[in-house]
Design an enzyme around this catalytic site. Structure first.
Site, short mmCIF file in Angstrom:
data_model
loop_
_atom_site.label_atom_id
_atom_site.label_comp_id
_atom_site.label_asym_id
_atom_site.label_seq_id
_atom_site.Cartn_x
_atom_site.Cartn_y
_atom_site.Cartn_z
N SER A 36 45.72 34.19 36.61
CA SER A 36 45.00 35.02 35.45
C SER A 36 44.08 36.02 35.75
O SER A 36 43.69 36.73 35.14
CB SER A 36 44.32 33.97 34.51
N LYS A 119 37.13 33.07 35.05
CA LYS A 119 37.40 34.30 34.18
C LYS A 119 36.30 35.25 33.97
O LYS A 119 35.31 34.93 34.81
CB LYS A 119 37.78 33.94 32.56
#
Length: 234
Positions: A36, A119
């Site tokens: 990600s 993230k």
């Protein structure tokens, strides 16, 4: 001889204690195998060079989180799947496994990374974050972002799902840099957390890639990207 051995033991114990305190309060190593954050962080399942990162644990304990920070946080509930976080294989040799556990204990190993995600922070408490405008840009407090750190293939959207949220107090809105392959806040709006990450779940800010050596680099939070989006002076 006895005094020499005693001094060596004392030095070892003190060094072990200092290392443990550093891990607990200052910095810590993580290995989080998720695609990600590519290409900022390389480490998807099957990647040849899985990045190890060093995290500054003073943020957010003593220092504020900033937009653009890459943060490591514990699962807020229901985020982790088999494809999102595949743990590193345990060494088969018991001596190697013992050394790996020891280095994890003092903060230099990564065996305890399995329940963590990584993230980039896009929205702080109070921010109005929207995806997307006519140019497929995310806006924060009405200001469109030009994000050089994202991996977006031709024809893809800047984020995999649309959203229009105002970040509640004590929460964060986070997205992966690889927008087409990131189970981030935009993908978890249906959960009780509504995709927001409690600041209390943040372990710290990733500030350097420590391994492999060929990938060693500082990790930027790109302050120019978020210039002008501040709300209420934040």
């Amino acid at each position: 001889m006895w005094l020499f051995i005693r001094d060596i033991v004392v030095i070892f114990i003190v060094a072990l204690l200092v290392s443990f305190l550093i891990k607990t309060f200052l910095i810590r190593s993580f290995y989080i195998p998720s695609a990600s954050m590519e290409d900022t962080l390389m480490g998807g399942p099957g990647a040849p060079d899985n990045d190890r990162i060093i995290v500054n644990e003073l943020e957010p304990k003593l220092l504020p989180v900033h937009r653009g920070d890459i943060v490591v946080f514990t699962d807020p509930g229901g985020w982790l799947t088999a494809s999102e976080n595949v743990p590193a294989a345990e060494p088969s040799n018991p001596v190697a496994r013992g050394l790996s556990d020891f280095f994890t204990f003092i903060g230099l190993g990564t065996n305890d990374s399995d329940n963590h995600l990584v993230k980039r922070v896009i929205g702080l408490p109070g921010d109005h974050v929207v995806c997307c405008n006519a140019l497929n840009q995310i806006t924060v407090n009405g200001v469109p972002l030009k994000e050089p750190y994202t991996t977006v293939q031709p024809g893809e959207q800047a984020a995999s799902k649309t959203f229009d949220v105002t970040v509640p107090p004590g929460k964060l809105w986070v997205l992966g840099d690889n927008r087409a392959d990131s189970a981030d806040s935009s993908q978890h709006q249906n959960l009780p957390s509504k995709g927001f990450v409690p600041e209390s779940d943040v372990v710290g800010r990733a500030f350097v890639i420590s391994w492999p050596i060929s990938r060693w680099s500082w990790l930027s939070n790109y302050p120019d990207v978020f210039r002008g989006v501040a709300k209420n002076g934040s």
